[in-house]
Design a protein around this motif. Structure first.
Motif, PDB file in Angstrom:
ATOM      1  N   LEU A 239      18.846 -28.779 101.731  1.00  0.00           N
ATOM      2  CA  LEU A 239      20.058 -28.007 101.988  1.00  0.00           C
ATOM      3  C   LEU A 239      21.100 -28.070 100.879  1.00  0.00           C
ATOM      4  N   VAL A 240      21.004 -29.074  99.999  1.00  0.00           N
ATOM      5  CA  VAL A 240      21.999 -29.216  98.928  1.00  0.00           C
ATOM      6  C   VAL A 240      21.362 -29.099  97.552  1.00  0.00           C
ATOM      7  N   ALA A 241      20.384 -29.954  97.264  1.00  0.00           N
ATOM      8  CA  ALA A 241      19.786 -29.975  95.926  1.00  0.00           C
ATOM      9  C   ALA A 241      19.039 -28.684  95.616  1.00  0.00           C
ATOM     10  N   THR A 242      18.358 -28.123  96.598  1.00  0.00           N
ATOM     11  CA  THR A 242      17.598 -26.895  96.345  1.00  0.00           C
ATOM     12  C   THR A 242      18.496 -25.747  95.894  1.00  0.00           C
ATOM     13  N   PRO A 243      19.607 -25.437  96.590  1.00  0.00           N
ATOM     14  CA  PRO A 243      20.490 -24.377  96.081  1.00  0.00           C
ATOM     15  C   PRO A 243      21.066 -24.688  94.703  1.00  0.00           C
ATOM     16  N   VAL A 244      21.450 -25.958  94.471  1.00  0.00           N
ATOM     17  CA  VAL A 244      22.062 -26.310  93.190  1.00  0.00           C
ATOM     18  C   VAL A 244      21.061 -26.173  92.050  1.00  0.00           C
ATOM     19  N   LEU A 245      19.869 -26.742  92.219  1.00  0.00           N
ATOM     20  CA  LEU A 245      18.855 -26.672  91.163  1.00  0.00           C
ATOM     21  C   LEU A 245      18.392 -25.243  90.934  1.00  0.00           C
ATOM     22  N   THR A 246      18.292 -24.468  92.008  1.00  0.00           N
ATOM     23  CA  THR A 246      17.870 -23.077  91.857  1.00  0.00           C
ATOM     24  C   THR A 246      18.945 -22.255  91.160  1.00  0.00           C
ATOM     25  N   TYR A 247      20.195 -22.572  91.373  1.00  0.00           N
ATOM     26  CA  TYR A 247      21.272 -21.877  90.662  1.00  0.00           C
ATOM     27  C   TYR A 247      21.110 -22.047  89.154  1.00  0.00           C
ATOM     28  N   PHE A 248      20.791 -23.243  88.713  1.00  0.00           N
ATOM     29  CA  PHE A 248      20.707 -23.500  87.275  1.00  0.00           C
ATOM     30  C   PHE A 248      19.355 -23.121  86.674  1.00  0.00           C
ATOM     31  N   PHE A 249      18.259 -23.318  87.420  1.00  0.00           N
ATOM     32  CA  PHE A 249      16.938 -23.177  86.821  1.00  0.00           C
ATOM     33  C   PHE A 249      16.040 -22.150  87.504  1.00  0.00           C
ATOM     34  N   GLY A 250      16.512 -21.477  88.554  1.00  0.00           N
ATOM     35  CA  GLY A 250      15.627 -20.588  89.285  1.00  0.00           C
ATOM     36  C   GLY A 250      14.639 -21.390  90.109  1.00  0.00           C
ATOM     37  N   LYS A 367      17.145 -14.635  93.269  1.00  0.00           N
ATOM     38  CA  LYS A 367      17.481 -13.237  93.032  1.00  0.00           C
ATOM     39  C   LYS A 367      18.983 -12.983  93.106  1.00  0.00           C
ATOM     40  N   HIS A 368      19.661 -13.629  94.050  1.00  0.00           N
ATOM     41  CA  HIS A 368      21.055 -13.279  94.305  1.00  0.00           C
ATOM     42  C   HIS A 368      22.065 -14.340  93.866  1.00  0.00           C
ATOM     43  N   PHE A 369      21.594 -15.516  93.471  1.00  0.00           N
ATOM     44  CA  PHE A 369      22.532 -16.609  93.260  1.00  0.00           C
ATOM     45  C   PHE A 369      22.318 -17.349  91.946  1.00  0.00           C
ATOM     46  N   SER A 370      21.138 -17.223  91.350  1.00  0.00           N
ATOM     47  CA  SER A 370      20.759 -18.064  90.219  1.00  0.00           C
ATOM     48  C   SER A 370      21.202 -17.494  88.876  1.00  0.00           C
ATOM     49  N   ARG A 371      21.181 -18.363  87.858  1.00  0.00           N
ATOM     50  CA  ARG A 371      21.412 -17.953  86.481  1.00  0.00           C
ATOM     51  C   ARG A 371      20.105 -17.562  85.780  1.00  0.00           C
ATOM     52  N   PHE A 372      18.978 -17.871  86.399  1.00  0.00           N
ATOM     53  CA  PHE A 372      17.681 -17.672  85.736  1.00  0.00           C
ATOM     54  C   PHE A 372      17.319 -16.204  85.640  1.00  0.00           C
ATOM     55  N   ARG A 373      16.756 -15.835  84.502  1.00  0.00           N
ATOM     56  CA  ARG A 373      16.158 -14.518  84.329  1.00  0.00           C
ATOM     57  C   ARG A 373      15.157 -14.601  83.178  1.00  0.00           C
ATOM     58  N   ILE A 374      14.269 -13.616  83.095  1.00  0.00           N
ATOM     59  CA  ILE A 374      13.410 -13.463  81.923  1.00  0.00           C
ATOM     60  C   ILE A 374      13.920 -12.253  81.161  1.00  0.00           C
ATOM     61  N   ALA A 405      14.217  -4.332  80.215  1.00  0.00           N
ATOM     62  CA  ALA A 405      14.933  -4.730  81.431  1.00  0.00           C
ATOM     63  C   ALA A 405      14.676  -6.206  81.735  1.00  0.00           C
ATOM     64  N   PRO A 406      15.688  -6.940  82.172  1.00  0.00           N
ATOM     65  CA  PRO A 406      15.462  -8.342  82.550  1.00  0.00           C
ATOM     66  C   PRO A 406      14.633  -8.427  83.824  1.00  0.00           C
ATOM     67  N   ILE A 407      13.831  -9.467  83.926  1.00  0.00           N
ATOM     68  CA  ILE A 407      12.994  -9.665  85.105  1.00  0.00           C
ATOM     69  C   ILE A 407      13.730 -10.632  86.027  1.00  0.00           C
ATOM     70  N   ILE A 408      14.245 -10.108  87.120  1.00  0.00           N
ATOM     71  CA  ILE A 408      14.947 -10.908  88.124  1.00  0.00           C
ATOM     72  C   ILE A 408      14.308 -10.572  89.462  1.00  0.00           C
ATOM     73  N   ARG A 409      13.201 -11.214  89.721  1.00  0.00           N
ATOM     74  CA  ARG A 409      12.438 -10.956  90.934  1.00  0.00           C
ATOM     75  C   ARG A 409      12.403 -12.206  91.791  1.00  0.00           C
ATOM     76  N   LEU A 429      12.373 -16.922  78.712  1.00  0.00           N
ATOM     77  CA  LEU A 429      12.923 -17.501  79.933  1.00  0.00           C
ATOM     78  C   LEU A 429      14.301 -18.076  79.628  1.00  0.00           C
ATOM     79  N   GLU A 430      15.303 -17.649  80.398  1.00  0.00           N
ATOM     80  CA  GLU A 430      16.678 -18.047  80.112  1.00  0.00           C
ATOM     81  C   GLU A 430      17.384 -18.541  81.368  1.00  0.00           C
ATOM     82  N   ASN A 431      18.290 -19.467  81.161  1.00  0.00           N
ATOM     83  CA  ASN A 431      19.194 -19.927  82.218  1.00  0.00           C
ATOM     84  C   ASN A 431      20.623 -19.581  81.805  1.00  0.00           C
TER      85      ASN A 431
END
Length: 453
Positions: A239-250, A367-374, A405-409, A429-431
């Protein structure tokens, strides 16, 4: 006369490769002999000989196939070989894998006297190893864990040689090998050795769905400080680490670096990654299945907690029955029988793409919250199709690359093979920051490129 394109002949397999494959085949034959032999001492002999032959033969073949050749992504002839193009060999392999899972789940339970059905002769040769690690005799799940971990390690060695030119792929492969061996195999066994609850620190709710069920939480809390820490770890990671880590790294921090399901797909499933269906119809089925499955386990978890809070009077046995049916249909049939058994037919990430609730949870965050994209540079794309061919999640990467186009899937697991396979360095791959995340890369005009001769 109508001109036709003849199918090019497959290159001959070297004598050394044939020898190593024969060693692997000998190991599989020894495994069958262990399964059929009634003498316990010979069972152990055949079993350990099988593991030795399969391990040695697989590593030797991987070295000859990839390690002794120039580095680089070499996916030639994948659609010509029967083993990787849904041919006869692929179907036989799929049937064997599916059959193993069916036997494991429904025909190898302990009868109360230490007999494990069809797999009994393969379980007991591991008794000594299980006693040393867990302080108890082996069972069908210890056999499965041993086979699963061995597959990740052996095919992980193959991946390390195959993708040794890419630092990202080497580190990522080593990571999934480490987490499978340590966190998903050794640590749970050591916990059992010290009479502690078996706990997998690399699996979280909603993938390990019962870790936040009231029954599991209350049971762990009765085991003192370690049990309290396990409950705390599971809740915080989910509930905490997963959203935080996904925000930074997808979602790649988990799906491609930690998860055992993803680890098997990235190692043992690597020869089949190109088989993923990239049609729009497949994407529709993906959306229709994976998000309702996530909703289902969220609803079951919530209802069980309401049932628990009301003193067990609200649902009766309905909540427990629903959880059991979810475990049967999703946890067993989908993730095991279909998810792994169908590797050679549907590709390596069937479970991750269509059924995993953790992937759905991570995907929405990505898709909606992270910094990750290709990011892509369409000005340099030559439309070779390598990127789409290696995408195990059914994404037609080439279409994005051609447009810049960036890949944000939501489905992208960040394995990075599309970038690794690209001969022009189009994908990255970018953060990066969220600002401008959906903007296409500016096309680089041909006159701006310096041509190297």
């Amino acid at each position: 006369m109508t001109p036709t394109l003849a199918t090019p002949p497959l290159p001959d397999t070297s004598a050394a490769e044939k020898l190593t494959l024969a060693v692997v085949a000998g190991g599989l034959l020894a495994l069958l002999l262990a399964l059929a032999d009634a003498d316990p001492s010979r069972q152990r002999l055949w079993f350990w000989a099988a593991l030795g032959l399969v391990s040695g033969g697989a590593l030797a073949w991987s070295w000859l196939k990839f390690g002794s050749r120039p580095a680089g992504v070499q996916h030639d002839n994948l659609w010509l070989r029967a083993s990787t193009s849904r041919g006869a060999v692929a179907w036989v392999t799929g049937l064997v894998l599916t059959g193993f899972y069916v036997v494991l789940y429904w025909f190898s339970g302990d009868d109360g006297h230490g007999h494990f059905g069809v797999l009994n002769n393969l379980v007991h040769p591991l008794d000594g190893f299980s006693q040393a690690l867990r302080g108890r005799p082996a069972d069908q799940w210890f056999l499965y864990g041993t086979f699963y971990t061995l597959a990740v390690l052996l095919m992980g060695g193959r991946a390390l040689w195959k993708y040794r030119h890419s630092r990202y792929q080497v580190i990522r492969t080593a990571s999934v090998m480490f987490f499978q061996l340590g966190f998903a195999f050794l640590i749970p066994g050591i916990l059992q050795f010290f009479q502690q609850p078996e706990f997998y620190f690399s699996y979280f709710w909603p993938l390990k769905y019962d870790y936040l069920f009231p029954s599991t939480v209350t049971s762990l809390l009765k085991n003192g400080g370690l049990g309290v820490f396990m409950v705390f770890w599971g809740a915080v990671m989910s509930l905490v680490a997963t959203p935080v880590l996904t925000y930074f790294f997808g979602k790649r921090w988990y799906c491609s670096w930690v998860c055992g399901c993803g680890g098997l797909a990235e190692t043992a499933g690597d020869p089949y990654r190109h088989l993923s269906d990239k049609s729009r119809a497949a994407w529709r089925w993906e959306v229709r299945l994976i998000y309702p499955i996530l909703g289902l386990i969220v609803a079951i978890t919530a209802l069980l907690w309401v049932h628990f809070a009301t003193g067990g009077t609200l649902l009766g046995e309905a909540g427990t029955v629903a959880a059991k049916w979810y475990g049967f249909a999703i946890g067993s049939v989908f993730s095991g029988v279909i998810g792994v058994g169908f590797y050679p037919i549907l590709g390596s990430r069937v479970w991750c793409r269509f059924g995993c609730p953790m992937a759905a949870y991570l995907g929405m965050l990505q898709k909606h919250f992270s910094r990750f994209r290709i990011s892509t540079n369409g000005g340099q794309c030559i439309s070779c199709g390598n990127c789409s061919n290696v995408c195990e999640m059914g994404i037609d990467v080439q279409q994005y690359a051609q447009r810049g186009a960036p890949i944000i899937r939501a489905s992208c697991v960040g394995c990075g093979l599309c970038s690794t396979a690209c001969p022009r360095g189009v994908l990255n791959l970018e953060n990066g920051p969220r600002e401008g995340r959906y903007q296409a890369s500016p096309l680089i005009h041909a006159d701006s490129l310096r041509i190297l001769s």
